[in-house]
Motif scaffolding. Structure first.
Motif, short mmCIF file in Angstrom:
data_model
loop_
_atom_site.label_atom_id
_atom_site.label_comp_id
_atom_site.label_asym_id
_atom_site.label_seq_id
_atom_site.Cartn_x
_atom_site.Cartn_y
_atom_site.Cartn_z
N PHE A 1 -7.51 4.59 3.51
CA PHE A 1 -8.02 3.49 4.33
C PHE A 1 -8.44 4.00 5.71
O PHE A 1 -9.56 3.72 6.17
N PHE A 2 -7.55 4.74 6.38
CA PHE A 2 -7.88 5.24 7.72
C PHE A 2 -9.03 6.24 7.66
O PHE A 2 -9.86 6.29 8.57
N GLY A 3 -9.11 7.01 6.58
CA GLY A 3 -10.25 7.91 6.41
C GLY A 3 -11.56 7.13 6.33
O GLY A 3 -12.55 7.51 6.95
N TYR A 4 -11.56 6.03 5.57
CA TYR A 4 -12.76 5.19 5.46
C TYR A 4 -13.13 4.58 6.81
O TYR A 4 -14.30 4.57 7.20
N ILE A 5 -12.13 4.05 7.50
CA ILE A 5 -12.38 3.41 8.81
C ILE A 5 -12.94 4.44 9.79
O ILE A 5 -13.93 4.16 10.49
N PHE B 1 0.84 -1.20 0.00
CA PHE B 1 0.00 0.00 0.00
C PHE B 1 0.88 1.25 0.00
O PHE B 1 1.89 1.30 0.70
N THR B 2 0.47 2.25 -0.74
CA THR B 2 1.17 3.53 -0.71
C THR B 2 0.71 4.32 0.52
O THR B 2 -0.32 3.99 1.13
N SER B 3 1.44 5.36 0.84
CA SER B 3 1.04 6.24 1.96
C SER B 3 -0.34 6.83 1.71
O SER B 3 -1.16 6.93 2.63
N GLU B 4 -0.60 7.20 0.47
CA GLU B 4 -1.89 7.78 0.13
C GLU B 4 -3.02 6.76 0.32
O GLU B 4 -4.10 7.10 0.81
N GLU B 5 -2.76 5.53 -0.08
CA GLU B 5 -3.78 4.48 0.08
C GLU B 5 -4.05 4.21 1.57
O GLU B 5 -5.20 4.02 1.97
#
Length: 153
Positions: A134-138, A126-130
């Motif tokens: 992910f954390f934004g979605y969670i 995973f890239t830093s952006e991904e």
């Protein structure tokens, strides 16, 4: 969108959580630490991260999203296992802060290495952006659940 077990967010998170729990429980380092569950390890890590700041049972409830009764049971078991102690707080006899024992401090270094290895495995590819996405979605899902709970009060 039709929900199937394969496209269920809750099920996917539960399955991943179970896999993480198994990985922690079965890791070589954790097998050396008798009677310490993954949950106990997360709590030991959290208390250690707080440094000189006092940690109370209510902090565990908030940090880990658990009920008061669950937190009480976990803390009682950890005290019995010699992983933490409850210490009175000056000025309030009812309030007791949670402190790590020498035993849990000794385990901390080993657990840190195990957790970092697992985090590295989870983030692999995973890239830093991904990961930020992910954390934004969670966090958005966590807030959605909180709002739903508030509606039911």
């Amino acid at each position: 969108m039709e929900r199937t077990i394969e496209r269920s967010i809750g099920n996917a998170i539960r399955v991943l959580s179970n896999m993480i729990h198994r990985e922690i429980t079965n890791s070589p380092g954790m097998k050396l630490v008798e009677r310490v569950t993954g949950t106990n390890a997360w709590i030991i890590g959290y208390i250690a991260q707080q440094g000189e700041n006092d940690v109370f049972q209510r902090d565990l409830e908030q940090k880990f999203g658990i009920t008061r009764s669950t937190a009480s049971k976990v803390v009682n078991l950890m005290v019995q296992k010699g992983l933490i102690v409850r210490e009175k707080v000056p000025g309030d006899a009812r309030l007791k802060k949670l402190m790590l024992t020498n035993r849990s401090r000794e385990m901390l270094d080993m657990m840190d290495k195990e957790f970092q290895s697992l985090e590295d495995t989870l983030a692999d590819g995973f890239t830093s952006e991904e990961l930020d996405q992910f954390f934004g979605y969670i966090h958005r899902m966590q807030n959605n659940i909180k709002m739903r709970e508030e509606k039911h009060l």
